[in-house]
Design an enzyme around this catalytic site. Structure first.
Site, mmCIF file in Angstrom:
data_model
loop_
_atom_site.group_PDB
_atom_site.id
_atom_site.type_symbol
_atom_site.label_atom_id
_atom_site.label_comp_id
_atom_site.label_asym_id
_atom_site.label_seq_id
_atom_site.Cartn_x
_atom_site.Cartn_y
_atom_site.Cartn_z
ATOM 1 N N LEU A 1 0.840 -1.211 0.000
ATOM 2 C CA LEU A 1 0.000 0.000 0.000
ATOM 3 C C LEU A 1 0.873 1.258 0.000
ATOM 4 C CD1 LEU A 1 -2.909 -1.042 2.420
ATOM 5 C CD2 LEU A 1 -2.823 -1.193 -0.076
ATOM 6 N N ILE B 1 7.307 -6.951 -0.373
ATOM 7 C CA ILE B 1 7.905 -8.118 -1.053
ATOM 8 C C ILE B 1 9.384 -8.258 -0.720
ATOM 9 C CG2 ILE B 1 6.260 -8.265 -2.965
ATOM 10 C CD1 ILE B 1 8.429 -6.797 -4.704
ATOM 11 N N THR C 1 7.485 -4.962 -18.744
ATOM 12 C CA THR C 1 7.068 -3.836 -19.591
ATOM 13 C C THR C 1 7.831 -3.805 -20.919
ATOM 14 O OG1 THR C 1 7.258 -1.426 -19.702
ATOM 15 C CG2 THR C 1 8.714 -2.484 -18.187
ATOM 16 N N ASP C 2 7.256 -3.105 -21.895
ATOM 17 C CA ASP C 2 7.953 -2.912 -23.177
ATOM 18 C C ASP C 2 9.139 -1.956 -23.032
ATOM 19 O OD1 ASP C 2 6.465 -0.565 -22.794
ATOM 20 O OD2 ASP C 2 5.460 -0.621 -24.748
ATOM 21 N N GLU C 3 9.161 -1.202 -21.910
ATOM 22 C CA GLU C 3 10.197 -0.166 -21.763
ATOM 23 C C GLU C 3 11.600 -0.756 -21.616
ATOM 24 O OE1 GLU C 3 9.199 3.262 -19.482
ATOM 25 O OE2 GLU C 3 7.064 2.874 -19.640
ATOM 26 N N TYR D 1 13.468 3.422 -14.076
ATOM 27 C CA TYR D 1 12.353 2.451 -13.995
ATOM 28 C C TYR D 1 12.591 1.298 -14.959
ATOM 29 C CZ TYR D 1 7.866 0.343 -15.326
ATOM 30 O OH TYR D 1 6.878 -0.560 -15.639
ATOM 31 N N LYS E 1 13.334 -2.750 -14.203
ATOM 32 C CA LYS E 1 12.484 -3.844 -14.696
ATOM 33 C C LYS E 1 13.317 -4.801 -15.559
ATOM 34 C CE LYS E 1 8.608 -4.409 -14.241
ATOM 35 N NZ LYS E 1 7.775 -5.058 -13.188
ATOM 36 N N LEU F 1 -0.621 9.330 -17.646
ATOM 37 C CA LEU F 1 -1.142 10.224 -18.683
ATOM 38 C C LEU F 1 -2.668 10.270 -18.796
ATOM 39 C CD1 LEU F 1 -0.387 12.103 -21.151
ATOM 40 C CD2 LEU F 1 -0.785 10.086 -22.551
ATOM 41 N N VAL G 1 1.254 18.528 -21.538
ATOM 42 C CA VAL G 1 1.814 17.620 -22.543
ATOM 43 C C VAL G 1 3.325 17.862 -22.614
ATOM 44 C CG1 VAL G 1 1.836 17.063 -25.009
ATOM 45 C CG2 VAL G 1 -0.339 17.532 -23.841
ATOM 46 N N ASP H 1 9.945 18.918 -21.447
ATOM 47 C CA ASP H 1 9.938 17.489 -21.732
ATOM 48 C C ASP H 1 10.564 16.695 -20.586
ATOM 49 O OD1 ASP H 1 9.431 15.205 -23.127
ATOM 50 O OD2 ASP H 1 10.610 15.742 -24.902
ATOM 51 N N PRO I 1 13.253 14.229 -19.068
ATOM 52 C CA PRO I 1 14.635 13.919 -19.472
ATOM 53 C C PRO I 1 14.724 12.480 -19.998
ATOM 54 C CG PRO I 1 14.533 14.649 -17.161
ATOM 55 C CD PRO I 1 13.122 14.496 -17.634
HETATM 56 P P1 NAD Z 1 0.956 0.552 -9.775
HETATM 57 O O1 NAD Z 1 2.039 1.515 -9.441
HETATM 58 O O2 NAD Z 1 -0.421 1.044 -10.044
HETATM 59 O O3 NAD Z 1 0.841 -0.534 -8.613
HETATM 60 C C1 NAD Z 1 1.956 -1.095 -7.973
HETATM 61 C C2 NAD Z 1 1.470 -1.803 -6.714
HETATM 62 O O4 NAD Z 1 2.607 -2.432 -6.090
HETATM 63 C C3 NAD Z 1 0.852 -0.863 -5.676
HETATM 64 O O5 NAD Z 1 -0.333 -1.424 -5.167
HETATM 65 C C4 NAD Z 1 1.913 -0.771 -4.595
HETATM 66 O O6 NAD Z 1 1.381 -0.541 -3.302
HETATM 67 C C5 NAD Z 1 2.562 -2.151 -4.705
HETATM 68 N N1 NAD Z 1 3.931 -2.168 -4.186
HETATM 69 C C6 NAD Z 1 4.927 -1.293 -4.456
HETATM 70 N N2 NAD Z 1 6.040 -1.623 -3.774
HETATM 71 C C7 NAD Z 1 5.741 -2.753 -3.085
HETATM 72 C C8 NAD Z 1 6.476 -3.588 -2.207
HETATM 73 N N3 NAD Z 1 7.751 -3.338 -1.909
HETATM 74 N N4 NAD Z 1 5.855 -4.679 -1.679
HETATM 75 C C9 NAD Z 1 4.556 -4.946 -1.971
HETATM 76 N N5 NAD Z 1 3.815 -4.180 -2.774
HETATM 77 C C10 NAD Z 1 4.393 -3.098 -3.330
HETATM 78 O O7 NAD Z 1 1.519 -0.276 -11.013
HETATM 79 P P2 NAD Z 1 0.751 -0.893 -12.258
HETATM 80 O O8 NAD Z 1 0.614 0.141 -13.310
HETATM 81 O O9 NAD Z 1 -0.437 -1.632 -11.773
HETATM 82 O O10 NAD Z 1 1.843 -1.934 -12.769
HETATM 83 C C11 NAD Z 1 1.875 -3.269 -12.248
HETATM 84 C C12 NAD Z 1 3.020 -4.027 -12.910
HETATM 85 O O11 NAD Z 1 2.830 -4.035 -14.322
HETATM 86 C C13 NAD Z 1 4.397 -3.399 -12.655
HETATM 87 O O12 NAD Z 1 5.310 -4.451 -12.446
HETATM 88 C C14 NAD Z 1 4.704 -2.659 -13.953
HETATM 89 O O13 NAD Z 1 6.084 -2.616 -14.180
HETATM 90 C C15 NAD Z 1 4.006 -3.543 -14.975
HETATM 91 N N6 NAD Z 1 3.553 -2.865 -16.196
HETATM 92 C C16 NAD Z 1 2.788 -1.721 -16.107
HETATM 93 C C17 NAD Z 1 2.332 -1.114 -17.281
HETATM 94 C C18 NAD Z 1 1.458 0.116 -17.231
HETATM 95 O O14 NAD Z 1 1.175 0.691 -18.283
HETATM 96 N N7 NAD Z 1 0.981 0.548 -16.081
HETATM 97 C C19 NAD Z 1 2.672 -1.661 -18.526
HETATM 98 C C20 NAD Z 1 3.448 -2.830 -18.570
HETATM 99 C C21 NAD Z 1 3.879 -3.416 -17.389
HETATM 100 P P1 TYD Z 2 3.061 7.626 -18.535
HETATM 101 O O1 TYD Z 2 1.593 7.453 -18.328
HETATM 102 O O2 TYD Z 2 3.859 8.227 -17.418
HETATM 103 O O3 TYD Z 2 3.634 6.213 -18.976
HETATM 104 P P2 TYD Z 2 5.123 5.800 -19.537
HETATM 105 O O4 TYD Z 2 6.081 6.861 -19.230
HETATM 106 O O5 TYD Z 2 5.369 4.543 -18.773
HETATM 107 O O6 TYD Z 2 4.958 5.564 -20.999
HETATM 108 O O7 TYD Z 2 3.292 8.537 -19.805
HETATM 109 C C1 TYD Z 2 2.811 8.172 -21.077
HETATM 110 C C2 TYD Z 2 3.337 9.181 -22.065
HETATM 111 O O8 TYD Z 2 2.719 10.450 -21.793
HETATM 112 C C3 TYD Z 2 4.827 9.428 -21.959
HETATM 113 O O9 TYD Z 2 5.360 9.628 -23.278
HETATM 114 C C4 TYD Z 2 4.946 10.711 -21.159
HETATM 115 C C5 TYD Z 2 3.688 11.463 -21.532
HETATM 116 N N1 TYD Z 2 3.116 12.321 -20.464
HETATM 117 C C6 TYD Z 2 2.810 13.683 -20.747
HETATM 118 O O10 TYD Z 2 3.024 14.165 -21.866
HETATM 119 N N2 TYD Z 2 2.266 14.429 -19.747
HETATM 120 C C7 TYD Z 2 2.005 13.915 -18.509
HETATM 121 O O11 TYD Z 2 1.519 14.671 -17.628
HETATM 122 C C8 TYD Z 2 2.319 12.537 -18.238
HETATM 123 C C9 TYD Z 2 2.050 11.915 -16.891
HETATM 124 C C10 TYD Z 2 2.866 11.775 -19.262
#
Ligand code: NAD
Ligand code: TYD
Length: 362
Positions: free
Chosen positions: A44, A68, A140-142, A166, A170, A206, A222, A297, A299
């Site tokens: 949490l 974890i 993630t794709d990142e 980040y 990953k 976003l 943006v 932008d 970084p």
């Molecule tokens: P999120 O940030 O919404 O949720 C992360 C959760 O992990 C939270 O509930 C947080 O409390 C919990 N958490 C953080 N540190 C913790 C710890 N030390 N122990 C236990 N719980 C902990 O993230 P999300 O967007 O739901 O992403 C979930 C997973 O999917 C991540 O591994 C992320 O890398 C991956 N992912 C996300 C996206 C995306 O677009 N959001 C895309 C591809 C992959």
């Molecule tokens: P984000 O949701 O942070 O996901 P990620 O960085 O993992 O792709 O951002 C998505 C895209 O939107 C990214 O290119 C950064 C851009 N962005 C903005 O332009 N403005 C914003 O306020 C945020 C949060 C993201």
């Protein structure tokens, strides 16, 4: 019942299940698998909210508040609940936060993943067999870095080239997970997915940020010129992809997941604005696109991501169900109809501070 090669998975540990994707996944899988015993281990953090799981009535669902990285706690959960399946979502997940304070990303994403793997290895080895066990790592794709216009989409063979702390954390966790398969034969699978959106996403990312700012007449920040391109996937499609991998994925394999929805950030923000224009005909902020504000932008901002998901489509028969038009409309509707959730997850001082420091004064 979840199955893998004749063995059945009954007791699942979901890490990070109070976050955006984890909470959607828990709702999804408990509907598909009502007999599954499911433990949600979540610290949490600012991103985790028990509100995301409100209404889950299953008596097979247990919440454990914890880290974890806490070896004793993870061992206790795995032992007490006889965990045979781990679906590992828990992570620090926001690129912008990883730029401001990378240390927590190294701790949670790398050390935390290692701790889970090591505990599973020891506990499952003691239980005599890896049969019917699974550790699924959500990534993630990142990790692949960025593409230019015209470059082919990332495949499972694309070399890793992460740009942000980040993405690097990953990538590192993916390598460690894979090493546990090669070295110890731990039954792992990995998925690398593109950008998700949908209900319960914390409003610093976003799409929810733009929806909420637009509704409240605040600037829509943006980054740069908004030309960066992401591949957007509705979160339910991510959940169904993981479900397919758990059921039919091959041990040791990685699967790319994507949405075939490639749009620039500016296109996404403009689409949100026009959906809001039509859903809120009496809003004083129409046209909402007048709120778009170009800000400094990010970084090291990756220009473009694109996922080739031929492998999961060909081998497991998975494909996304939802296109961006459907998904964005459903998401905007969800945020408009869930005001109390928004207030409860974003009303705190720490979040307001983060927004003021990182967006308003950017
Ligand atoms: P999120 O940030 O919404 O949720 C992360 C959760 O992990 C939270 O509930 C947080 O409390 C919990 N958490 C953080 N540190 C913790 C710890 N030390 N122990 C236990 N719980 C902990 O993230 P999300 O967007 O739901 O992403 C979930 C997973 O999917 C991540 O591994 C992320 O890398 C991956 N992912 C996300 C996206 C995306 O677009 N959001 C895309 C591809 C992959
Ligand atoms: P984000 O949701 O942070 O996901 P990620 O960085 O993992 O792709 O951002 C998505 C895209 O939107 C990214 O290119 C950064 C851009 N962005 C903005 O332009 N403005 C914003 O306020 C945020 C949060 C993201």
């Amino acid at each position: 019942m979840l199955r893998f090669m004749g063995d059945y998975m009954k007791n699942m540990l979901v890490t990070g299940g109070a976050g955006f994707i984890g909470a959607n996944f828990i709702r999804f899988i408990l509907e598909k698998e009502p007999d599954l015993n499911l433990v949600n281990l979540d610290l949490l953090t600012y991103a985790g909210h028990e509100e995301n799981l409100e209404g889950i009535g299953s008596s097979n669902y247990f919440f454990v508040h914890g880290d974890i990285c806490d070896g004793d706690l993870v061992a206790k959960v795995i032992r007490d609940h006889q965990i045979d399946t781990v679906v590992h979502f828990a992570a620090e997940s926001h690129v912008d936060r990883s730029i401001v304070s990378p240390g927590q990303f190294i701790q949670t994403n790398i050390v935390g993943t290692f701790n889970l793997l090591e505990t599973c290895r020891l506990f499952w080895q003691k239980s005599g067999s890896y049969s019917g066990k699974r550790f699924h790592h959500v990534s993630t794709d990142e990790v692949f870095g960025m593409l230019k216009i015209g470059d082919p989409a990332f495949t499972e063979e694309t070399p890793y080239s992460p740009s942000s702390p980040y993405a690097a954390s990953k990538a590192s966790s993916d390598h460690i997970v894979r090493s546990y398969f090669h070295t110890y034969k731990l039954p792992i699978t990995i998925s690398n997915c593109s950008n998700n959106y949908g209900p319960f996403q914390f409003p610093e990312k976003l799409i929810p940020l733009m929806i909420l700012n637009a509704v409240n007449g605040k600037p829509l920040p943006v980054y740069g010129e908004g030309q960066q391109i992401r591949d957007w996937l509705y979160v339910e499609d991510h959940c169904s992809a993981i479900y397919s991998i758990l059921n039919y994925g091959e041990i040791g394999e990685t699967y790319n997941i994507g949405g075939k929805n490639q749009f620039s950030n500016l296109e996404i923000v403009k689409s949100i604005c026009s959906i809001l224009d039509s859903y809120l005909p009496n809003s004083p902020y129409r046209p909402h696109s007048q709120l778009i504000t170009f800000v400094q932008d990010r970084p090291g901002h990756d220009f473009r991501y694109d996922m080739n998901f031929n492998k999961i489509q060909a081998k497991l028969g998975w494909a996304p169900n939802y296109d961006l038009e459907f998904g964005l409309k459903a998401t905007v509707k969800w945020y408009l109809n869930n005001q109390s959730w928004i207030e409860s997850v974003s009303g705190n001082v720490a979040f307001q501070d983060w927004m003021n420091k990182n967006y308003i004064n950017r």
